[in-house]
Design a protein around this motif. Sequence first.
Motif, short mmCIF file in Angstrom:
data_model
loop_
_atom_site.label_atom_id
_atom_site.label_comp_id
_atom_site.label_asym_id
_atom_site.label_seq_id
_atom_site.Cartn_x
_atom_site.Cartn_y
_atom_site.Cartn_z
N UNK A 24 26.59 87.05 -89.10
CA UNK A 24 27.58 86.17 -89.74
C UNK A 24 28.30 85.32 -88.71
N UNK A 25 28.51 85.87 -87.52
CA UNK A 25 29.22 85.10 -86.50
C UNK A 25 28.29 84.09 -85.82
N UNK A 26 27.00 84.43 -85.69
CA UNK A 26 26.03 83.41 -85.26
C UNK A 26 26.06 82.26 -86.26
N UNK A 27 26.09 82.60 -87.55
CA UNK A 27 26.12 81.58 -88.59
C UNK A 27 27.37 80.73 -88.48
N UNK A 28 28.52 81.36 -88.24
CA UNK A 28 29.77 80.61 -88.10
C UNK A 28 29.68 79.65 -86.93
N UNK A 29 29.12 80.12 -85.82
CA UNK A 29 28.96 79.25 -84.65
C UNK A 29 28.04 78.08 -84.98
N UNK A 30 26.90 78.37 -85.61
CA UNK A 30 25.92 77.33 -85.92
C UNK A 30 26.48 76.31 -86.90
N UNK A 31 27.17 76.78 -87.93
CA UNK A 31 27.75 75.87 -88.92
C UNK A 31 28.77 74.96 -88.25
N UNK A 32 29.60 75.52 -87.40
CA UNK A 32 30.62 74.73 -86.73
C UNK A 32 30.00 73.72 -85.76
N UNK A 33 28.97 74.13 -85.06
CA UNK A 33 28.30 73.19 -84.15
C UNK A 33 27.60 72.08 -84.93
N UNK A 34 27.00 72.43 -86.06
CA UNK A 34 26.40 71.40 -86.91
C UNK A 34 27.44 70.44 -87.44
N UNK A 35 28.59 70.97 -87.83
CA UNK A 35 29.69 70.13 -88.30
C UNK A 35 30.15 69.18 -87.20
N UNK A 36 30.28 69.69 -85.99
CA UNK A 36 30.70 68.85 -84.87
C UNK A 36 29.75 67.68 -84.66
N UNK A 37 28.45 67.95 -84.76
CA UNK A 37 27.47 66.90 -84.53
C UNK A 37 27.43 65.88 -85.67
N UNK A 38 27.65 66.34 -86.88
CA UNK A 38 27.56 65.47 -88.05
C UNK A 38 28.83 64.66 -88.31
N UNK A 39 29.98 65.21 -87.96
CA UNK A 39 31.25 64.61 -88.36
C UNK A 39 31.55 63.35 -87.56
N UNK A 40 32.37 62.49 -88.16
CA UNK A 40 32.87 61.32 -87.46
C UNK A 40 33.64 61.76 -86.22
N UNK A 41 33.59 60.99 -85.13
CA UNK A 41 34.31 61.39 -83.91
C UNK A 41 35.81 61.58 -84.09
N UNK A 42 36.36 61.05 -85.17
CA UNK A 42 37.78 61.24 -85.42
C UNK A 42 38.10 62.66 -85.88
N UNK A 43 37.06 63.41 -86.22
CA UNK A 43 37.23 64.80 -86.66
C UNK A 43 36.75 65.72 -85.55
N UNK A 44 37.65 66.51 -85.03
CA UNK A 44 37.31 67.40 -83.92
C UNK A 44 36.94 68.79 -84.45
N UNK A 45 36.09 69.48 -83.70
CA UNK A 45 35.63 70.81 -84.10
C UNK A 45 35.65 71.72 -82.88
N UNK A 46 36.38 72.82 -83.00
CA UNK A 46 36.47 73.81 -81.91
C UNK A 46 36.06 75.17 -82.44
#
Length: 251
Positions: free
Chosen positions: A165-187
């Motif tokens: 589940x935590x691998x999934x959380x990391x992957x989802x967040x990294x995918x979000x970072x790559x897909x999102x507009x640069x005005x939206x930050x992801x940590x």
Amino acid sequence: MTTQRSEAAGRKVVLVTGASSGIGAAVAERLAGEGHQVVAGARRLDRLRTLAEEASGSGSGGGLQPVRLDVTDRADVAAFVDAARERHGRVDALVNNAGIMPLSRLDSLHVDEWDRMIDVNVRGLLHGIAAALPVFGAQGRGHFVTVASIGAHEVVPTGAVYCGTKYAAWAISEGLRQEADPSIRVTTVSPGVVESELARTITEPGAAEAMRTYRAHALDPAAIAGAVSFALAQPADVDVNEIVVRPARQR
């Protein structure tokens, strides 16, 4: 000082899930103490109210609003975000922290516990993203913080489903970072061993005993709150993508 830096250093409206104990409570307390408006969500409203009372007595200028929240309920999470935007006029950041950790061996077949971990640790995260992403898009800014785990980077016996589940959380967040507009930050913040209630949810005796040894050296949740605070405080053009925080003795 640039405009971006002024905005980054200013008072933010920050939503925190799983805020009734452990890391979530520490994050909510830290951010309110820094003068931010915190909307703290969790199922245990009594604990949130205690946090709010403590925040109101700190004289920090921030605030902590307690809201009962079940992250496994998509409509509940949507209402949590929408109500915060309605009340405060905006949402600057969402800290997706809610999580559970009932470790067990796969051959113990604790399927109900596996399902619960997937519901809270993965679906809960997705519900938060689904609720806040349109808000951030409309605002032209926003910050997602995912509290993952060192389990997103390694697997240990009894931790197969939890780490999954935590691998999934990391992957989802990294995918979000790559897909999102640069005005939206992801940590993504990946804590190592931290003092919390998570280990108390372990029902398998062998896993519980192993965890007691594993947690011999644990961080105070305040250390993770500091990492979240650091990421949120950066200028708008700086995106802190990932922070791993663990006890110095955890090798």
